[in-house]
Design a protein around this motif. Structure first.
Motif, PDB file in Angstrom:
ATOM      1  N   ALA A  79      46.020  57.820  78.805  1.00  0.00           N
ATOM      2  CA  ALA A  79      45.757  58.671  77.645  1.00  0.00           C
ATOM      3  C   ALA A  79      44.770  59.781  78.016  1.00  0.00           C
ATOM      4  O   ALA A  79      44.913  60.924  77.589  1.00  0.00           O
ATOM      5  N   GLU A  80      43.778  59.434  78.841  1.00  0.00           N
ATOM      6  CA  GLU A  80      42.809  60.436  79.305  1.00  0.00           C
ATOM      7  C   GLU A  80      43.523  61.498  80.137  1.00  0.00           C
ATOM      8  O   GLU A  80      43.283  62.695  79.986  1.00  0.00           O
ATOM      9  N   GLU A  81      44.416  61.021  80.998  1.00  0.00           N
ATOM     10  CA  GLU A  81      45.081  61.912  81.944  1.00  0.00           C
ATOM     11  C   GLU A  81      46.040  62.874  81.249  1.00  0.00           C
ATOM     12  O   GLU A  81      46.129  64.038  81.625  1.00  0.00           O
ATOM     13  N   VAL A  82      46.772  62.393  80.238  1.00  0.00           N
ATOM     14  CA  VAL A  82      47.795  63.246  79.616  1.00  0.00           C
ATOM     15  C   VAL A  82      47.292  63.930  78.335  1.00  0.00           C
ATOM     16  O   VAL A  82      48.074  64.532  77.611  1.00  0.00           O
ATOM     17  N   GLY A  83      45.983  63.818  78.086  1.00  0.00           N
ATOM     18  CA  GLY A  83      45.415  64.557  76.958  1.00  0.00           C
ATOM     19  C   GLY A  83      45.623  63.914  75.598  1.00  0.00           C
ATOM     20  O   GLY A  83      45.614  64.589  74.578  1.00  0.00           O
ATOM     21  N   LEU A  84      45.818  62.599  75.574  1.00  0.00           N
ATOM     22  CA  LEU A  84      45.990  61.923  74.281  1.00  0.00           C
ATOM     23  C   LEU A  84      44.736  61.169  73.843  1.00  0.00           C
ATOM     24  O   LEU A  84      44.710  60.565  72.765  1.00  0.00           O
ATOM     25  N   ILE A  85      43.690  61.228  74.664  1.00  0.00           N
ATOM     26  CA  ILE A  85      42.511  60.402  74.362  1.00  0.00           C
ATOM     27  C   ILE A  85      41.815  60.854  73.085  1.00  0.00           C
ATOM     28  O   ILE A  85      41.268  60.023  72.340  1.00  0.00           O
ATOM     29  N   ASN A  86      41.850  62.155  72.811  1.00  0.00           N
ATOM     30  CA  ASN A  86      41.184  62.624  71.582  1.00  0.00           C
ATOM     31  C   ASN A  86      41.908  62.131  70.334  1.00  0.00           C
ATOM     32  O   ASN A  86      41.277  61.745  69.349  1.00  0.00           O
ATOM     33  N   THR A  87      43.238  62.139  70.396  1.00  0.00           N
ATOM     34  CA  THR A  87      44.028  61.618  69.279  1.00  0.00           C
ATOM     35  C   THR A  87      43.757  60.133  69.085  1.00  0.00           C
ATOM     36  O   THR A  87      43.507  59.667  67.965  1.00  0.00           O
ATOM     37  N   LEU A  88      43.783  59.391  70.202  1.00  0.00           N
ATOM     38  CA  LEU A  88      43.525  57.950  70.120  1.00  0.00           C
ATOM     39  C   LEU A  88      42.093  57.672  69.645  1.00  0.00           C
ATOM     40  O   LEU A  88      41.863  56.781  68.828  1.00  0.00           O
ATOM     41  N   GLY A  89      41.165  58.457  70.161  1.00  0.00           N
ATOM     42  CA  GLY A  89      39.761  58.283  69.801  1.00  0.00           C
ATOM     43  C   GLY A  89      39.540  58.493  68.309  1.00  0.00           C
ATOM     44  O   GLY A  89      38.816  57.743  67.656  1.00  0.00           O
ATOM     45  N   GLU A  90      40.188  59.520  67.781  1.00  0.00           N
ATOM     46  CA  GLU A  90      40.090  59.828  66.357  1.00  0.00           C
ATOM     47  C   GLU A  90      40.652  58.683  65.519  1.00  0.00           C
ATOM     48  O   GLU A  90      40.097  58.286  64.494  1.00  0.00           O
ATOM     49  N   LEU A  91      41.771  58.168  66.007  1.00  0.00           N
ATOM     50  CA  LEU A  91      42.440  57.057  65.331  1.00  0.00           C
ATOM     51  C   LEU A  91      41.534  55.816  65.274  1.00  0.00           C
ATOM     52  O   LEU A  91      41.411  55.163  64.236  1.00  0.00           O
ATOM     53  N   VAL A  92      40.890  55.520  66.402  1.00  0.00           N
ATOM     54  CA  VAL A  92      39.971  54.372  66.453  1.00  0.00           C
ATOM     55  C   VAL A  92      38.805  54.578  65.496  1.00  0.00           C
ATOM     56  O   VAL A  92      38.444  53.683  64.724  1.00  0.00           O
ATOM     57  N   LEU A  93      38.241  55.780  65.542  1.00  0.00           N
ATOM     58  CA  LEU A  93      37.097  56.104  64.694  1.00  0.00           C
ATOM     59  C   LEU A  93      37.457  55.918  63.226  1.00  0.00           C
ATOM     60  O   LEU A  93      36.712  55.313  62.442  1.00  0.00           O
TER      61      LEU A  93
END
Ligand code: C2E
Ligand code: MG
Ligand code: MG
Ligand code: MG
Length: 279
Positions: free
Chosen positions: A80-94
């Motif tokens: 997710a970090e590599e393909v640029g999805l970490i911010n979306t996932l991070g927001e979802l977790v938050l």
């Protein structure tokens, strides 16, 4: 795969690289679908007072409830970090962690802090602090209801940007923890400048307790450091009573690990919190 094998092996090397690339692509596709289909859930692990066993915090740990079973973050966060999805996932977790924290507080009456892992990429988003603030507002939470965990390794890339982000977060009144402490390369003088509240001792050190003298010495040093910087301390990965005992004797205030409880789903953490809430 080995470069030392000589010329003929370049073909194999290329093939395996191509395969790896297509595996990443497929995982990326699956991640996007999973986000759309709301397949991500948050599990929680209690963090307790080592002396009394009272639950003081819970750590939110992301899980992918995939068609092939529940997957751990180590399997998909790096991608997710590599393909640029970490911010979306991070927001979802938050979002989920805040919503569920409000639910847990309302249903159990317990007092606790929810600890949420964030990656360095997330912190570097210009609107991160604003998003965080509106998330708290959305679920009617106070800043002291949550804390953020950032790994020691993440601290040392783009130091200035991270430091500023942490200062902003701290200004909101949200606590900050350094995760996996002892595995990175942060210096004492750097640590002293960061607005942090607590240190989480990496489980690789705890694993070697109680008998390994060297790891005992490292942990003792970390605890003394935390003490002199006025930081709280959590030991991660506590699996045995003997580990709890020695940590307690070395002055470690909080512990987390399978000895207390594995990470569990929302309804299970609700039961755990319900048991320790004031009667
Ligand atoms: P972490 O933040 O250091 O979390 C602790 C990990 O240790 C968790 O693995 C937990 O299940 C595991 N653990 C807890 N107690 C024990 C124990 O007694 N023994 C052993 N052997 N392991 C124990 P998990 O849930 O697989 O998470 C792995 C890592 O993924 C986390 O390490 C964290 O760095 C990352 N992560 C998890 N959720 C998120 C998230 O929402 N966002 C981001 N950016 N990273 C996350
Ligand atoms: Mg963590
Ligand atoms: Mg950790
Ligand atoms: Mg970790």
């Amino acid at each position: 795969k080995s470069k030392s094998l000589g010329r003929g092996t370049y073909v194999i090397f290329d093939q395996s690289m191509e395969q790896e690339a297509s595996e990443i692509l497929e995982l990326e596709r699956n991640l996007r679908t999973a986000i759309q289909n709301d397949q991500f859930i948050v599990h929680y692990q209690p963090i307790v007072d080592a002396a009394t066993g009272k639950v003081e915090m819970i750590e939110a740990l992301l899980r992918w409830n995939s068609p092939n079973g529940i997957l751990s973050p180590d399997k998909f966060i790096p991608i997710a970090e590599e393909v640029g999805l970490i911010n979306t996932l991070g927001e979802l977790v938050l979002n989920k962690a805040c919503e569920q924290t409000a639910y847990l507080k309302a249903t159990t009456g317990a007092k606790f802090i929810t600890s949420i892992n964030v990656s360095a990429k997330q912190l570097r988003q210009p609107h991160f602090t604003n998003n965080l603030e509106s998330m708290l507002h959305k679920y009617d939470l106070q800043p002291k209801d949550v804390q953020l965990e950032i790994t020691e390794n993440a601290l040392v890339e783009e130091v200035e940007c991270i430091t500023n982000a942490l200062k902003e977060i701290k200004t909101l009144g949200i606590r900050i923890a350094i995760d996996d402490f002892g595995t990175g390369y942060s210096s004492l003088s750097y640590l002293r400048k960061l607005p942090i509240d607590l240190i989480k001792i990496d489980q690789s050190f705890v694993k070697m307790l109680p008998n390994d003298e060297e790891h005992r010495a490292i942990i003792y040093t970390i605890i003394s450091l935390a003490c002199s910087l006025d930081l709280e301390i959590i030991a991660e990965g506590v699996e045995e009573k003997s580990q709890r005992e020695i940590l307690l004797s070395m002055g470690c205030k909080f512990i987390q690990g399978n000895l207390i409880s594995h990470p569990v789903d929302l309804e299970s953490i609700k039961l755990i919190l319900g048991h320790t809430s004031p009667k």
